[in-house]
Each structure stands twice: as structure tokens, then as C-alpha cells.
Motif scaffolding. Sequence first.
Motif, mmCIF file in Angstrom:
data_model
loop_
_atom_site.group_PDB
_atom_site.id
_atom_site.type_symbol
_atom_site.label_atom_id
_atom_site.label_comp_id
_atom_site.label_asym_id
_atom_site.label_seq_id
_atom_site.Cartn_x
_atom_site.Cartn_y
_atom_site.Cartn_z
ATOM 1 N N ILE A 350 0.833 -1.203 0.000
ATOM 2 C CA ILE A 350 0.000 0.000 0.000
ATOM 3 C C ILE A 350 0.866 1.251 0.000
ATOM 4 O O ILE A 350 0.532 2.246 -0.661
ATOM 5 C CB ILE A 350 -0.963 -0.030 1.201
ATOM 6 C CG1 ILE A 350 -1.964 -1.177 1.023
ATOM 7 C CG2 ILE A 350 -1.715 1.300 1.325
ATOM 8 C CD1 ILE A 350 -2.811 -1.451 2.229
ATOM 9 N N GLN A 390 -4.317 -2.808 -2.752
ATOM 10 C CA GLN A 390 -3.698 -1.749 -3.548
ATOM 11 C C GLN A 390 -4.732 -1.046 -4.420
ATOM 12 O O GLN A 390 -4.696 0.178 -4.588
ATOM 13 C CB GLN A 390 -2.589 -2.333 -4.421
ATOM 14 C CG GLN A 390 -1.331 -2.719 -3.657
ATOM 15 C CD GLN A 390 -0.268 -3.289 -4.571
ATOM 16 O OE1 GLN A 390 -0.519 -4.224 -5.338
ATOM 17 N NE2 GLN A 390 0.929 -2.734 -4.507
ATOM 18 N N ALA A 393 -6.810 1.306 -2.294
ATOM 19 C CA ALA A 393 -6.055 2.546 -2.076
ATOM 20 C C ALA A 393 -6.061 3.399 -3.341
ATOM 21 O O ALA A 393 -6.221 4.624 -3.289
ATOM 22 C CB ALA A 393 -4.631 2.219 -1.644
#
Length: 476
Positions: A350, A390, A393
Motif C-alpha cells: 500500500i 492496492q 487505495a
Amino acid sequence: MADIQETLLDQWAKRAVWLDGCDIETEYRQAREEGRSLASVEQEFQALIATPRTGPEWRNAVGGARGREWMQRVGDLIDRVQTLPFRADYQYEEPSDLDGIRQSRPASVDLPLWSGSDLEWERRLHGALLGRTIGCMLGKPVEGWDVASIRVTAEATGNWPLTDYLRKPTEAEDAAIETQSPKHRLHSWHAPMLRGTMHGMVEDDDTNYTTIGYSIVREFGKDFQPLDVAVYWCQNVPILHTCTAERIAYRNFVVNVLPPQSATARNPYREWIGAQIRADYFGYANPGNPTRAAEWAWRDASISHIKNGIYGEMWVAAMLAAAYVENDWVKVIRTGLAQIPALCRLREDIEGILTLYAEGVNYDGAVAAIHKQWNETNPHDWCHTNSNAQIVALGLLYGEDDFEKTITRAVMAGFDTDCNGATCGSLWGVKHGFDAIPNKWSEPISDTLRTGVVGYHEVAISKLAADMLETARKER
């Protein structure tokens, strides 16, 4: 009679997938990635992976003698993996127990206290539940699709970049799609998920688990334990409504393998996305309190997952709690990261997206970076916690704090599209409230949620949000 029996066996094999836990390819990847030293079993792994598995004698779980013998060898090997040491050069510190996680996490992020009224709390919680439902519905028709197939269908129907739910192509559009030979196509059974033909939310595990999380707290209270979660599942959720790690954990409960061993016993999917999609109610019920939200998430996740599988649920729950009181998505994301170990793969992955965003890499560049790291055609990569975290995010950072851009950019990136659209929609909704969600997205949902959970097969989203708030207030 023999033909009927063969057909029944084929049908059972399709439905029972994930029950035997003998996914040798995934177990090999998983064991390596979690840091196990495989030197002593490397040749055995390679031999079992290379074994041809075709024909009726290899039918999953109910096959002939050769298939049963192979499965027994795989099962024995997977059991032994849990006894192997970790590599001395493994660079991560990834405990699965709550105390270990607490001791290895970084300093917490300071947040304002939540001071909203109950009316405001309900507005935000309702927004989160509605946003989750919408994001899930957007991604559900293309769940399992590669990005190229998503784009071909969306472009042919005048919807790329995505700005609305997918719709059924016309005959001419479908013919154009066929000429481009995508791996996946829309079919008649997709109709309940498509613009113009949807009538409320169809059942999906992403919304099932939000309902389940609420029901667990309602039934067992704020001090619920992992075993309570297992008991609730067995009493209220049919096993074939669960997937991957959850289905294997459920199987383990039934044969009296209880938490935390239920997370590791023949469970190659122990770091897949399943726990991450179960976080939401624990965040909804703890506005401004990411530490307690993450603890509740740990209790839930630890029955079926380890390490980064657990961290994904803790991260999302903490972000949801933070989104009640924090307006900056970067800080929301970092608040979630403060609840997981400082030296874990999820934090590293992340942080990579945060770095791309800070360096000014555009959305397409960030998507390309994720696809370079992970192979969307490999089930382990496609369904892993980290690859999809990911994308969550990414959706938050590149969504420009706009509901439509947040959920569509999460779905357009591919991988587990309904999960990522749902999580991003949930986070945006808790930050902005249900009345900030555009009617274009909310009206086709018709305030209707369908689930596979006993007592909630069809429920009004607004009513469920109110009930969720009532329980959260009692257990605050």
C-alpha cells in the motif's frame, strides 16, 4: 444409472470446490510468500504440481483411486507445511495473534474525536451501506474478468471510462465485442446486475458479510470472540454461500477444528481477500475509534486467515472508523496502516501506491504498476488480499473524492472488481453520507438488499442501516 451418477458427481465437484483444500499450486505460492523454508519439501511439491490430473479418475474429492491417492499426498504435504520453520532471511515480521500485531505496529495516527449526533451517525452509516451495495453491483457482472474484457464490453456499449452500471449489449454491439475475442462476455444470467434490468441488489458475499458482522455484534455483543463468529456462520449461513478461505474454515468447524487452527488447517487461501471484505460493520460501529474497529476485525478474520489476510480486514475496518472524522484520504489510509505491523507485505504494497500518488504518477500508470506486480490471470494474484488492497487505495486516492470516480476507477483496474468497488463505495459513503450519493447510482438499487443470511434474505437498506446503528449505539 451410471450416467446419472457421473452427472451428479460432476455437479458436486463444481459446487464443492475449495472444500478439500488440495490446491497444491496455491499452497506452494502461499507457503513461499509467508516465509516458510521449503527446501526439505521442494521436490515433493514439484512432483505433485507436475502430476497430470485429467479424466474421471481425477474427479475432485470423489474421484477414482489415483485421484484419491494424489489428494491424500497433497493433504499430508500441506499439513507438514505448517510445521516447517521460517526462512532465516525472511525480511518481514508478520504475527497473526493480536498481541503480536499490537507490538509490531507503528505509532498510531492522531484523529479528532467523533462528536456527531445519532442522526448524523445514521446518515453516514446508511451512506456506507448504500455505497458498498452500489460499488459491489457495479463490479459484480465483471467479477473474474481480465481488464481487457472489461474494457472491450464497456467500450462497445459507450461506457468507457465507466460512468454508469454496465448494460446488456445490443445485438450489433455484441457482434462487435465478439470480433475482439475477449475472454469473458455478458450473458442472460447477468441481467439482474445490469443497468435497465436490475431491481435491487442481488445476493453477494461482499454484502452478506456486512450483514453477518452486524448480526454477530447484535447477538454476542461487543465482546464477541472468534468462536462466536464460527458458531454464527454454522447456524445462519449455508456453507456453499462462502468461498475460498471461508469455505475451508467452515469445513474445519464442522469437523471440530476450531479457531485459530481453522485458519491454517489445509487452507491454501489463508491470505486471500475473504477477510478484507468482512470488515465493514466493525468500522461502521466505531466512529473515530480505529483501534477498536481493528480489534473487532481481528476477532473475525482470525477464524479463517493469517498474517496479511488478517491485516487486510483490520486495515479496512480502521479506515472506515477514521473516515467518520478525517477528510484526507491519505491520512485515512495511513490510519488504517497504523493498525497493522510495520514490517508486513501489506503495508509495503500500500505504501507503494501512496508513493506513486505522491510522485504524481497518473491513474493509468498506477494501474499498470499493479498489473506489473500481480498477474490477473493467476487465481492467487487475482484474489490475494494485497493486490486488491492496492486497488482500494488506488480508488480512494485517484477518485478525486467523487463517488462515481472512486467506485469506477476501482472497478476499471480489474482483479476482484465487486470487492474493490464495494469497499471503496463503503468508505466514500461513510465519509459523505447517503444523501451525497448521486441518484443515478442509488435509484436502480431500489433500497433493496438481498443476502444469503438467515433472517435477511430481502431487506430495505435504510431499515438495515437503522438497525445497525441501534446495535452500534448499545455496544459503544
